[in-house]
Scaffold this active site. Structure first.
Site, mmCIF file in Angstrom:
data_model
loop_
_atom_site.group_PDB
_atom_site.id
_atom_site.type_symbol
_atom_site.label_atom_id
_atom_site.label_comp_id
_atom_site.label_asym_id
_atom_site.label_seq_id
_atom_site.Cartn_x
_atom_site.Cartn_y
_atom_site.Cartn_z
ATOM 1 N N ASP A 157 0.846 -1.195 0.000
ATOM 2 C CA ASP A 157 0.000 0.000 0.000
ATOM 3 C C ASP A 157 0.884 1.248 0.000
ATOM 4 O OD1 ASP A 157 -1.977 1.859 0.256
ATOM 5 O OD2 ASP A 157 -2.872 1.004 2.062
ATOM 6 N N HIS A 215 -0.490 4.101 -0.149
ATOM 7 C CA HIS A 215 -1.305 4.931 0.752
ATOM 8 C C HIS A 215 -1.431 6.368 0.278
ATOM 9 C CE1 HIS A 215 -2.939 5.602 4.945
ATOM 10 N NE2 HIS A 215 -3.300 4.356 4.717
ATOM 11 N N GLU A 249 -1.015 -0.604 -4.232
ATOM 12 C CA GLU A 249 -2.254 0.118 -3.929
ATOM 13 C C GLU A 249 -2.007 1.615 -3.794
ATOM 14 O OE1 GLU A 249 -5.419 0.270 -0.188
ATOM 15 O OE2 GLU A 249 -4.457 -1.622 -0.715
ATOM 16 N N GLU A 260 -10.158 3.362 -2.768
ATOM 17 C CA GLU A 260 -10.755 3.486 -1.439
ATOM 18 C C GLU A 260 -11.227 4.904 -1.147
ATOM 19 O OE1 GLU A 260 -7.496 4.005 1.974
ATOM 20 O OE2 GLU A 260 -6.972 2.383 0.597
ATOM 21 N N HIS A 309 -12.163 -2.385 -0.165
ATOM 22 C CA HIS A 309 -11.422 -1.846 0.974
ATOM 23 C C HIS A 309 -12.258 -2.051 2.231
ATOM 24 C CE1 HIS A 309 -10.126 1.813 3.420
ATOM 25 N NE2 HIS A 309 -8.963 1.243 3.157
#
Length: 385
Positions: free
Chosen positions: A186, A188, A212, A238, A288
């Site tokens: 991730d 993020h 991700e 997400e 998610h």
């Protein structure tokens, strides 16, 4: 169906960072939902209260008409607050509808296309010793896939020294587990466009399952440059809240996995539509879900009916859940038992999760005021968390 008229809506803000919603009908049927934005629980709670005038007195079976009214009935649409409030309401209405008809929600969505769903959970990513310890623990619990942060805070353009550290954690996992453990990484949204390809160069030798949020969703146009650069599947979504948010991304063809959140992207009704849109573009689904049991159950019902769903996130043991974990408010935690890396079909009516209301009311007395940390770079400037 006067017996299904919605009579009461209650909200429970409980630790670690969750907001639960309870809808009760005239005949006593109860539906549960999770309408929350992490760090904005009170704001979403206020939004739910604003929407009550469109809910109280309605037949709970009118799931789609209520969805359309709550989404389109206001001049301003979309966004994290409205869509999260709508998500929790939608989840609860599907829960009631399934209980009323005595079938699991996935039966109402067309029936299951699979008997079990592959799962993954979080193992951090900031310290090598923690990564190994947590990965071993998750493997012992039955998981065959995990996800971790690829990096900590990163500058817009950062040092080579820092770049060279990003692969250490996944390298340790490959040395320990070989290719028997799938590892998602991730980013993020912490990484800016100028650093993404350089980090991919460092990580690619260790074969992550996916990358991700390589950039923030507001910078999705950067995927035009990133996507052709790597064979590693790119995941995002997400922080996207409706089919209209996903439309351009899917049309561009610069994503392999979409990750709508069942508590942020319009609930079961909307994520099922987003999943179908993605299927038409040959894009996989991996919802998610760093939240609670109602959100996870909602995800699984969409997964069970979506042919392009391939893996599902769970918050079990995630570092946010200090003091209260995924199963703590449940009467039937066994439905989320992970066997051979998977959760089996949920068999109970509605969402299939039974909430321990006594524990929920105890948690409500504690409440929470969770916010994500604010990070700073060494020079004092704001850094993405």
């Amino acid at each position: 169906m006067n017996d299904l008229l919605i009579e009461k809506v209650e909200l429970f803000k409980v630790p670690p960072r969750w907001l639960f919603l309870k809808i009760t009908t005239k005949n006593g049927l109860i539906g549960w939902g999770e309408p929350v934005v992490e760090g904005k629980a009170a704001t979403v709670e206020a939004c739910v209260h604003e929407l009550l005038k469109f809910i109280i007195g309605r037949c709970a079976n009118d799931v789609e008409d209520i969805w359309q009214t709550l989404y389109a009935g206001g001049f301003y649409r979309g966004g994290p607050i409205l869509m999260s409030a709508l998500s929790g309401i939608d989840q609860a209405l599907w829960d009631i509808k399934g209980k009323y008809l005595n079938v699991p929600v996935y039966e109402l969505l067309g029936g299951a296309v699979r008997k079990k769903m592959k799962m993954y959970c979080w193992i951090g990513g900031d310290h090598p010793e923690v990564v190994l310890e947590q990965a071993r623990e998750k493997v012992q619990q039955g998981f065959k896939a995990v996800k971790m942060n690829a990096t900590g805070a990163f500058a817009w353009i950062d040092s080579i020294e820092k770049v060279k550290t990003v692969a250490q954690n996944i390298k340790l996992l490959r040395e320990e587990f070989g290719n028997q453990l799938d590892v998602g990484l991730d980013f993020h949204g912490r990484i800016h466009k100028g650093m993404v390809k350089r980090l991919i160069d460092e990580l690619a030798p260790y074969d992550p399952l996916f990358i991700e949020e390589p950039v923030l969703s507001e910078n999705n146009e950067a995927l035009n440059h990133i996507y052709p650069y790597t064979s590693i599947p790119i995941a995002t979504g997400e922080r996207m809240f409706s089919r209209w948010d996903f439309k351009e991304l899917l049309h561009r063809g610069t994503v392999d996995i979409i990750q709508p959140d069942l508590s942020h992207a319009g609930g079961i009704s909307e994520v099922r539509r987003i999943a179908s849109m993605a299927e038409a573009y040959d894009v996989a689904l991996a919802p998610h879900c760093p939240l609670g049991p109602i959100a996870l159950a909602s995800c699984l019902h969409v997964d069970f009916t979506s042919i392009n769903a391939f893996i599902q996130e769970s918050s079990l043991g995630i570092h946010y859940n200090q003091g209260f974990d995924l199963l703590d408010y449940m009467e039937n935690p066994e439905v989320f038992e992970v066997t051979d890396g998977c959760i089996n079909l949920l068999k109970g009516p509605g969402l299939g999760v039974e909430i321990n209301e006594e524990k929920l009311r105890e948690g409500q007395k504690l409440g929470h005021d969770w916010n994500n940390p604010i990070w700073r770079s060494p020079d004092g400037s704001f850094a993405e968390w």
